[in-house]
Design a protein around this motif. Sequence first.
Motif, short mmCIF file in Angstrom:
data_model
loop_
_atom_site.label_atom_id
_atom_site.label_comp_id
_atom_site.label_asym_id
_atom_site.label_seq_id
_atom_site.Cartn_x
_atom_site.Cartn_y
_atom_site.Cartn_z
N GLU A 1 3.33 5.18 -5.87
CA GLU A 1 2.93 5.03 -7.57
C GLU A 1 1.95 5.86 -8.08
OE1 GLU A 1 2.39 0.67 -8.26
OE2 GLU A 1 3.57 1.42 -10.19
N TRP A 2 0.72 6.30 -7.39
CA TRP A 2 0.11 7.13 -6.92
C TRP A 2 -0.25 8.51 -7.35
CZ3 TRP A 2 -3.88 6.09 -11.23
CH2 TRP A 2 -4.83 6.37 -11.02
N ARG B 1 0.79 -0.86 0.13
CA ARG B 1 -0.15 0.02 -0.18
C ARG B 1 0.74 0.88 0.44
NH1 ARG B 1 -4.13 1.13 -2.80
NH2 ARG B 1 -2.88 3.12 -2.98
N LEU C 1 4.44 1.83 -1.47
CA LEU C 1 4.18 1.53 -2.56
C LEU C 1 3.73 1.67 -3.46
CD1 LEU C 1 6.30 0.88 -5.26
CD2 LEU C 1 4.92 -1.09 -5.27
N GLY C 2 2.12 1.32 -3.01
CA GLY C 2 0.97 2.25 -3.89
C GLY C 2 0.43 3.41 -4.18
N ASP C 3 0.97 4.58 -2.73
CA ASP C 3 0.61 6.10 -2.70
C ASP C 3 1.39 6.18 -3.77
OD1 ASP C 3 -1.50 5.67 -1.19
OD2 ASP C 3 -0.54 5.11 0.93
N VAL D 1 7.68 4.94 -10.73
CA VAL D 1 8.43 3.43 -9.58
C VAL D 1 8.21 2.83 -10.70
CG1 VAL D 1 7.40 1.55 -7.89
CG2 VAL D 1 6.86 4.28 -7.34
#
Lengths: 232, 331
Positions: B127-128, B121, B123-125, B160
């Motif tokens: 990336e987004w 999550r 990483l998701g933050d 990323v």
Amino acid sequence: MNLVTVSGPPSVGKTSVILKTIESIKNRGLKVGVVKFDCLYTDDDILYEKAGIEVRKGLSGGLCPDHYFVSNIEEVVDWGIKHGFDLLISESAGLCNRCSPYINGINAVCVIDNLSGIGTPKKIGPMLKSADIVVITKGDIVSQAEREVFASRVHSVNPKAVILHVNGLTGQGSFELSTLLFSEDDHITSLKGKTLRFSMPSALCSYCLGETRIGESYQMGNVRKIDLGKEQ
Amino acid sequence: MIDQITISALLDKYPFARTFLENNGVDPDGSGEQSLHDYFLSIDENTKEEMAIDPGHFISRLNEYISQMLSFLGETKSSVESLTILPGHYKTGEDERFSDLTIKKNEIISIVGPTGSGKSRLLGDIEWAARNDTPTGRTILINGKEPEKKWRYSSSEKLVAQLSQNMNFVMDLSVYEFLSLHAESRLITERESVIERILDQANLLAGESFSKDTPITSLSGGQSRALMIADTAILSKSPIILIDEIENAGIDRKKALNLLVSEGKIVLMATHDPILALMGDRRIVIKNGGIETIIETTEKEREILSQIEEMDKKIQSLRQRLRRGEVLTEV
């Protein structure tokens, strides 16, 4: 109600992506329903039911699945509205890579996977080329370079689309996708007067009508011949 | 000025400059601790003439070469200097307690925490480019400012790039064809030197060397990883690299990290391995979906790191000896 059409070749992970994405959408307090279109068989409806999502399935059987889709989508929308969904998702497999069930003014998502080979974006027709959002799956098992090359190929055939990487197993990227699937401005009350983005493949030859015998004398209607080159 | 720093520092910063030096009569390894300026002073006029070197001209061409290479590689270096994470909340809704975390390029940050604690999550933050609009409520700043929209929606510019243990090559291509294809997709025109560079770097990282004609699908695990890392360092446009655990299998991990950092990347590394975790400048500890704390690697830990590296070397050598068919009599 919002309608989103999701399509893509078989086994790319459409159902997994939709399931993960719905989790995020539900967290926003929205009610979601799914209609699954397939050709001969599907038990994806059980997966949706297990996740507590209201689902209907339609099997086209001997008909072209996308012709079947377009002849039924209006009733499906009425069903969804009656059930009070905020978002209705239709899922269908693009079996011949030519069809696209996309409707003008309705959010269209195409799902393809990194394993399908870099030639694939070129091979898929309107289903990929006219989608609003392209979701690329299975990025966790190929190299960064292959992901980049694949995404650039997708971009070259559909530069307008938003391209997202979603992992159907872990759900990575599905939250991000969910933010693009619902908007207060996209509500519809029916599909009356709407049109397909792209015509379905033309058909109606003798084989569409049940012919099984092989041979020129049995071929009628819309027939096209392969070019095998000139023989001396 | 590029002629004032030592040649080895120059090469650390712009590894591709090696090709330029070699092709222009300067042995990059022979005079590593000298600056180019001192190097030119140290050779007499006759030699300069023989080698056809005009220092002024040499430097100006090198400058041009570097700036061209940087734009070929999509690393105008000005793009992402730092990444800042502003706190959000845990899965429980409780606020995260760190004030803010700024990571500069060339920095290595480890991420530690149990499986399922929220690493992906985080990483998701990133990336987004989260703007308090993801489930964690975190906010990401790039260069101290709200990120440009392109980081979310552009297909060619992703924040990323990812490297993980589970990744495989699936294309039916030779190493050379594969790298050409990647270079082509990045619109790089001078492909040959970039490909050569990646191949050299990959071979430096891999235990067993491979040629450009090897099919990528028949590379060993270590070779594949080495090629993926060298390719990501040199050809990927993404400024941030997330490494999800790189095992010790046939690859020099320290060199791998150095390569990524020398290419100006911000390196985030999720790991359970003490050697990797301590190689970071700092480490983020994740718990219950939140950033629990951020720990700076201490001097003591660096000492410990060299000790465990020694142990690791021992284990490696035992492995080698068993492979060769020896019978072990001592550690």
